[in-house]
Every structure is written in structure tokens, then in C-alpha cells.
Design an enzyme around this catalytic site. Structure first.
Site, PDB file in Angstrom:
ATOM      1  N   GLU A   1      -4.188-151.357  56.768  1.00 41.38           N
ATOM      2  CA  GLU A   1      -4.413-149.842  56.313  1.00 41.38           C
ATOM      3  C   GLU A   1      -3.286-149.282  55.480  1.00 41.38           C
ATOM      4  O   GLU A   1      -3.428-148.545  54.709  1.00 41.38           O
ATOM      5  CB  GLU A   1      -4.631-148.887  57.540  1.00 41.38           C
ATOM      6  CG  GLU A   1      -6.033-149.219  58.189  1.00 41.38           C
ATOM      7  CD  GLU A   1      -6.003-150.230  59.312  1.00 41.38           C
ATOM      8  OE1 GLU A   1      -6.605-150.531  60.052  1.00 41.38           O
ATOM      9  OE2 GLU A   1      -4.750-150.706  59.397  1.00 41.38           O
TER      10      GLU A   1
ATOM     11  N   PHE B   1     -11.113-144.203  73.655  1.00 37.38           N
ATOM     12  CA  PHE B   1     -10.667-145.554  73.271  1.00 37.38           C
ATOM     13  C   PHE B   1     -10.489-145.169  71.816  1.00 37.38           C
ATOM     14  O   PHE B   1     -11.386-144.704  71.021  1.00 37.38           O
ATOM     15  CB  PHE B   1     -11.789-146.590  73.246  1.00 37.38           C
ATOM     16  CG  PHE B   1     -11.293-147.996  72.835  1.00 37.38           C
ATOM     17  CD1 PHE B   1     -10.439-148.544  72.945  1.00 37.38           C
ATOM     18  CD2 PHE B   1     -12.307-148.297  71.648  1.00 37.38           C
ATOM     19  CE1 PHE B   1     -10.015-149.796  72.484  1.00 37.38           C
ATOM     20  CE2 PHE B   1     -11.947-149.427  70.891  1.00 37.38           C
ATOM     21  CZ  PHE B   1     -10.723-150.109  71.290  1.00 37.38           C
ATOM     22  N   GLN B   2      -9.061-145.460  71.065  1.00 36.90           N
ATOM     23  CA  GLN B   2      -9.021-145.344  69.861  1.00 36.90           C
ATOM     24  C   GLN B   2      -9.138-143.941  69.281  1.00 36.90           C
ATOM     25  O   GLN B   2      -9.271-143.751  68.091  1.00 36.90           O
ATOM     26  CB  GLN B   2      -9.711-146.428  69.001  1.00 36.90           C
ATOM     27  CG  GLN B   2      -9.313-147.865  68.916  1.00 36.90           C
ATOM     28  CD  GLN B   2      -9.812-148.625  67.947  1.00 36.90           C
ATOM     29  OE1 GLN B   2     -11.063-148.328  67.328  1.00 36.90           O
ATOM     30  NE2 GLN B   2      -9.194-149.815  67.751  1.00 36.90           N
TER      31      GLN B   2
ATOM     32  N   LYS C   1     -17.345-139.297  64.585  1.00 35.06           N
ATOM     33  CA  LYS C   1     -18.408-140.259  64.562  1.00 35.06           C
ATOM     34  C   LYS C   1     -19.606-139.895  64.536  1.00 35.06           C
ATOM     35  O   LYS C   1     -20.654-140.039  63.606  1.00 35.06           O
ATOM     36  CB  LYS C   1     -18.005-141.409  65.375  1.00 35.06           C
ATOM     37  CG  LYS C   1     -19.219-142.746  65.156  1.00 35.06           C
ATOM     38  CD  LYS C   1     -18.820-143.907  65.931  1.00 35.06           C
ATOM     39  CE  LYS C   1     -19.926-144.980  65.439  1.00 35.06           C
ATOM     40  NZ  LYS C   1     -19.780-146.186  66.350  1.00 35.06           N
TER      41      LYS C   1
ATOM     42  N   MET D   1      20.362-153.527  48.714  1.00 38.29           N
ATOM     43  CA  MET D   1      20.976-152.237  48.582  1.00 38.29           C
ATOM     44  C   MET D   1      22.039-151.794  50.149  1.00 38.29           C
ATOM     45  O   MET D   1      22.983-151.085  49.791  1.00 38.29           O
ATOM     46  CB  MET D   1      19.978-151.193  48.394  1.00 38.29           C
ATOM     47  CG  MET D   1      20.443-149.719  48.287  1.00 38.29           C
ATOM     48  SD  MET D   1      21.656-149.697  46.703  1.00 38.29           S
ATOM     49  CE  MET D   1      20.179-149.575  45.446  1.00 38.29           C
TER      50      MET D   1
END
Length: 561
Positions: free
Chosen positions: A51, A113-114, A163, A467
């Protein structure tokens, strides 16, 4: 007509002219993905490997095209994986709409959940964000999000959709997006008159260009303004290409790794005309000593940037393109021959230099510039390679240098490169990475090969975090704490395993042939360039020092620093 939330989302995206989405599916967005399947001939979905890659790809697409970039992720970890990309876009004022799914309304706030409060998490790094719990609010929310992302100073907007909202139905009616007008009601004729008076009275002006000039597409007006003002020009990382790096007025980048000419010019000038820059600490160095001999005129669309980091003598707040138009219409042509002669003498005296032996980052960038005639889009990760890319590739046009400036996000460039190429199929698009950065999101090579997106990934492989090692070398007594990458990772084999064509360059003589072939192939290519571990970016300003205290390797060796 009655449509589901998912159908409304897709129809609203089509309203906004969205042709590409970067994302990754999951349970909370299954309804959305089912609808995208039905519209795949109208909206292209690029399935990234992670993602974060999707958010960076949307960012690169937006920066290189000027359109709104769109990314999509599921709830919980899918949503949180977007956060770094959203923050990157926020810091650099990139128009993005990030769409996330969430659990059903009756499960919100129950540690389902999630489930995660992504709106709360992203509140500090978005222009605005929304949680949609009612399908009747969805269409208007999407339209507002796109408007906010593009209006004034652009930035990312998050839409979190429960959802069940994506399954519920409501009435939908197509709406044509409003024309977004440039902001002109925030400055007056008197503001313009004061700015012109300051310019006319100046004997030693410098024009300092930031990312705002790119965002507002003000490059034509800027170039006219430079001619009228007859002043040398310097820029930031974000401002590159707004004024051509090949123009004789150009003095190089300003700040920590800016040229001596740019840093000395700003220190000596009597008027600093700042066009779309927020005075980042990497540019100003010690702010108490920054441009201390000059009056400062700041032109910016965001009033919050006025007097935030550096106190200015006058500000014109508004769209940069429109402000410059207004000034150009009334500004008599100025002449500053003595000042320009002095600055041009500094350009000859203090050119950018790199070692003429072995394979180096600047050499490869010069070769890429030569082989592409400077017409490529360059994306970068963050570190030494990023600074070399800013110094040694002369950007002639805006939206051709795509890099993470404000947040400094390692792992940004490869996703951004994919997004930029998707948005600019006719351009050669090259990502410059260090080996440390490449490791972070190198799985996006699989995205490029899955869709045969013909990007070129160049790795400056010096087997260290370059760096950080440079700072450890100069300021930490050469204590190289966890910055040496002395393992056996073979990037050529990894790239080949993901389906890309891969090369390894170990010496100068091999570079031109490999780079030329990579450009001609029109397939995903990875090039592993083996560089010395201790090459450094020069010039440099030590942290906390004034920009005129810029020093080079020669200064260090001569004991002048």
C-alpha cells in the site's frame, strides 16, 4: 437513479476525470473492487506490491501530471500502510485523494477485526479527512475531497468509508465538477505596487524559486519575470524546473547542498524575491543570519507561510501565476549589469565539481542527461543520490524532478517513478536510488513488470547509507554506527527474479552502453551501479551554520573548514 455506494464512488471518480487508481484490495473494500472490475475499461487500477507503493505512485502521478492522484486501500493495516505516503504528499503540497475502507458502521469503535481510526491517525498530515457512515453523504463527500485537494495550496485528503456504506443504495445524479479558479482576491493593486517598488529600488536582487512556482504552473510567467527583473535565480529541491537549469541566470540550488554561487549571492543580495518557497531549514541554515543584508519579498498562496520561519518585509498572498502576471504587466525592465557580472564571475570561480576518476553518481547523472537530452523525468529516493540528482541533472521544465523534499521519505522514489510513467507514457522516466533506499520498497519492481511499465531503476550502490555515513564521517568522528550494508544481496538477481532486465556497471567505460540500451528497450530495467563508499555530496553547509559558510572537499583538505 438508485446506486450502491460502490457504484456512486466509481461514478464520482469518473466525474472527476480519474483515469488511474493505485491500490491493494482487502475485505473492507471488496464491494469497491467488484465495481472497479466492471469499469476496468474506464478506470485503470494498478495493483502495487504494498500500500505504501500505491500512495507513492499516486503522489508521483500527481506531481508529474498536475492532476489529482488517487490511491485505495482496505481497513486497518492497509490504511495505516498509506500513512507515510499521505504525509509525504502533505509536506510537499501534492494533490491526492486517499480512499480507505473501514468496518461496518455498527462495528466502529469496538476494536473490530482490521479496524483502525485512520481519520484520527491522518488528521495532522491531511488538508482534510472524512469518515462516511451514511451513503447519502458519499457523493458530496467525494466531490468536496477532490475540490479541497486541488484548491489553493494543494494537499492530500482522506475519505474513509464504512463497508456497509459501499453496499447501501441511494439516489445518484451526475454533477459536473466546478471550475477551480486561481486565488486572486487575497492581494491588492497596492500589494503589487509595493512589490514593484522594492524591485525597482533594488541594486542586487536575487529570485528564489520554490515548489509553489511548479504547483501553480507559473513557469512561463516566472521566466518573463526573471528577464524583467534582470536578476540571478536560485531554487529549492521542489522548485526545480520552474526556471530552466540551463539558463545563464541560473546559479544552482540554495542551502545545505547548494552551490557556493547561490549561497553567496543570497548572502550578498539587497533584495530576496521568494517565489513559492516556505524557507525550509535545509535552505536557510542559521535563520538569524539568512539573507541578513536583504529585504525579503515573499510571494505565496498560503498566508500561514508568511513570517513562519523567516521574517519578511512584504508579502503578496495569492496564486503565484496570477501574482507574477500582475507584476509583469506593470514592472519596467530592470538592468543590473554590475551585479550580474559579479554573480557570473562566481559561477566561473565556484563550479560544481566531482572526481574525474572511477564510477561516481555525478558522472552517471551527467551521462543520463546527455543521453536523454535532458528530457527525462527523474524521480529519486532520499540521500546522497537525491542531492546529486538535484545538482547534476539540469531540469529544463517543471514536473520533471519528482522527489520527497519535506518529509525525506526513503522508499518513495520507485513507487513515484511508476506513477509518473503511468501518467507520462511518452516520457523516459528514471528513478535514482541508493542501495539503502532501494531495499525499502524494491518489491515495486514486481509492479512494473506485472504491467510492463517501462521504468528505469538506477541504483547507486555504495554498500552504505551514504548520507548518514557522510554526517558520521564529518561530524561523528567516523563512527559508522549501523550504516554499513556489507551483506551479499545481489540486486541484479533480485531484479531478474521479479521479471526485470538487469545490468551491473562497475566502471566508467561500461556506463554509456548500458544506459543507452536501457533507454532504448522500453521495458522495466534495473541497473546496479557499484560506487565508492566514501564519495560525498559537495558543497555542504554544516548543521546550524550560515549558508555562506558553505565548504567543499578542497576547503576541508586545505584546512579552511
Amino acid at each position: 437513479m438508485q446506486l450502491t455506494g460502490s457504484q456512486i464512488l466509481v461514478e464520482c471518480l469518473k466525474e472527476q476525470g480519474v483515469d488511474t487508481i493505485f491500490g491493494y484490495p482487502g475485505g473492507a473494500v471488496l464491494n469497491i473492487y467488484d465495481e472497479l472490475y466492471r469499469h476496468q475499461d474506464e478506470i485503470r487500477h494498478i495493483l502495487t506490491s504494498h500500500e505504501q507503493g500505491a500512495s507513492h505512485a499516486a503522489d508521483g502521478y500527481a506531481r508529474s501530471t498536475g492532476k489529482v492522484g488517487v490511491c485505495l486501500a482496505t481497513s486497518g493495516p492497509g490504511a495505516t500502510n498509506l500513512v507515510t505516503g499521505i504525509a509525504t504528499a502533505y509536506m510537499d503540497s501534492v494533490p491526492m485523494v486517499a480512499i480507505t475502507g473501514n468496518v461496518a458502521v455498527n462495528l466502529l469503535g469496538k476494536d473490530s477485526f482490521q479496524e483502525v481510526d485512520i481519520a484520527g491517525i491522518t488528521m495532522p498530515v491531511t488538508k482534510h479527512n472524512y469518515i462516511v457512515k451514511d451513503v447519502t453523504q458519499l457523493a458530496d463527500t467525494i466531490r468536496k475531497a477532490f475540490l479541497i485537494a486541488q484548491t489553493g495550496r494543494p494537499g492530500p485528503v482522506l475519505i474513509d468509508i464504512a463497508k456497509d456504506v459501499t453496499a447501501n443504495k441511494t439516489e445518484y445524479q451526475r454533477v459536473t465538477p466546478p471550475i477551480i479558479n486561481r486565488i486572486t482576491d487575497t492581494f491588492t493593486a497596492e500589494d503589487i505596487s509595493t512589490a514593484i517598488s522594492m524591485i525597482v529600488e533594488s541594486k542586487k536582487p536575487v529570485i528564489f524559486v520554490g515548489g509553489g512556482a511548479v504547483i501553480s504552473d507559473a513557469w512561463i510567467e516566472l521566466r518573463e519575470f526573471v528577464k524583467r527583473t534582470d536578476a540571478p535565480v536560485t531554487d529549492t529541491l521542489m522548485g526545480k524546473g520552474a526556471f530552466s537549469g540551463e539558463d545563464t541566470y541560473y546559479t544552482g540550488m540554495l542551502g545545505m547542498h547548494g552551490t557556493k554561487t547561490a549561497n553567496y549571492s543570497v548572502t550578498e543580495c539587497d533584495l530576496l524575491i521568494t517565489v513559492g518557497s516556505r524557507f525550509s531549514d535545509r535552505v536557510t541554515g542559521n535563520t538569524a543570519r539568512f539573507a541578513r543584508n536583504a529585504k525579503i519579498l515573499q510571494i505565496d498562496v498560503d498566508p500561514a507561510e508568511i513570517n513562519k520561519n523567516v521574517l519578511v518585509d512584504h508579502a503578496v498572498i495569492g496564486d503565484i501565476k496570477e501574482v507574477l502576471k500582475a507584476i509583469n504587466n506593470r514592472l519596467p525592465e530592470q538592468k543590473h549589469k554590475d551585479w550580474l557580472d559579479h554573480v557570473m564571475d562566481m559561477k566561473k570561480k565556484y563550479p560544481l565539481k566531482y572526481h574525474e576518476r572511477g564510477l561516481t553518481g555525478p558522472f552517471i547523472l551527467n551521462k543520463l542527461y546527455e543521453l536523454t537530452n535532458g528530457e527525462a523525468i527523474i524521480t529519486t529516493e532520499v540521500g546522497q543520490h537525491q542531492m546529486w540528482s538535484a545538482q547534476y541533472f539540469n531540469y529544463k521544465y517543471p514536473r520533471t524532478f519528482i522527489t520527497s523534499g519535506g518529509l525525506g521519505t526513503m522508499g518513495y522514489g520507485l513507487g513515484a517513478c511508476i506513477g509518473a510513467k503511468v501518467g507520462n507514457t511518452d516520457k523516459t522516466v528514471i528513478n535514482i536510488a541508493g542501495d539503502g533506499c532501494f531495499r525499502m520498497n524494491m518489491n515495486e519492481i514486481a509492479t512494473a513488470t506485472r504491467y510492463n511499465i517501462p521504468i528505469i531503476q538506477v541504483i547507486f550502490n555504495n554498500h552504505v547509507l551514504g548520507m548518514v555515513r557522510q554526517w558520521q564521517s564529518l561530524f561523528y568522528g567516523e563512527r559508522y554506527s549501523y550504516t554499513t550494508l556489507n551483506d551479499s544481496v545481489d540486486f541484479v538477481k533480485l531484479a531478474e527474479a521479479m521479471g526485470a532486465k538487469a545490468y551491473r556497471i562497475t566502471k566508467r567505460e561500461e556506463a554509456e552502453t548500458v544506459l543507452k540500451e536501457a533507454i532504448s528497450l522500453n521495458i522495466p530495467v534495473v541497473i546496479d551501479c557499484q560506487l565508492e563508499s566514501d564519495d560525498k555530496v559537495w558543497p555542504m553547509v554544516a548543521p546550524g551554520a550560515a549558508i555562506e559558510e558553505v565548504f567543499t572537499e578542497e576547503d576541508l583538505e586545505a584546512g579552511n573548514k
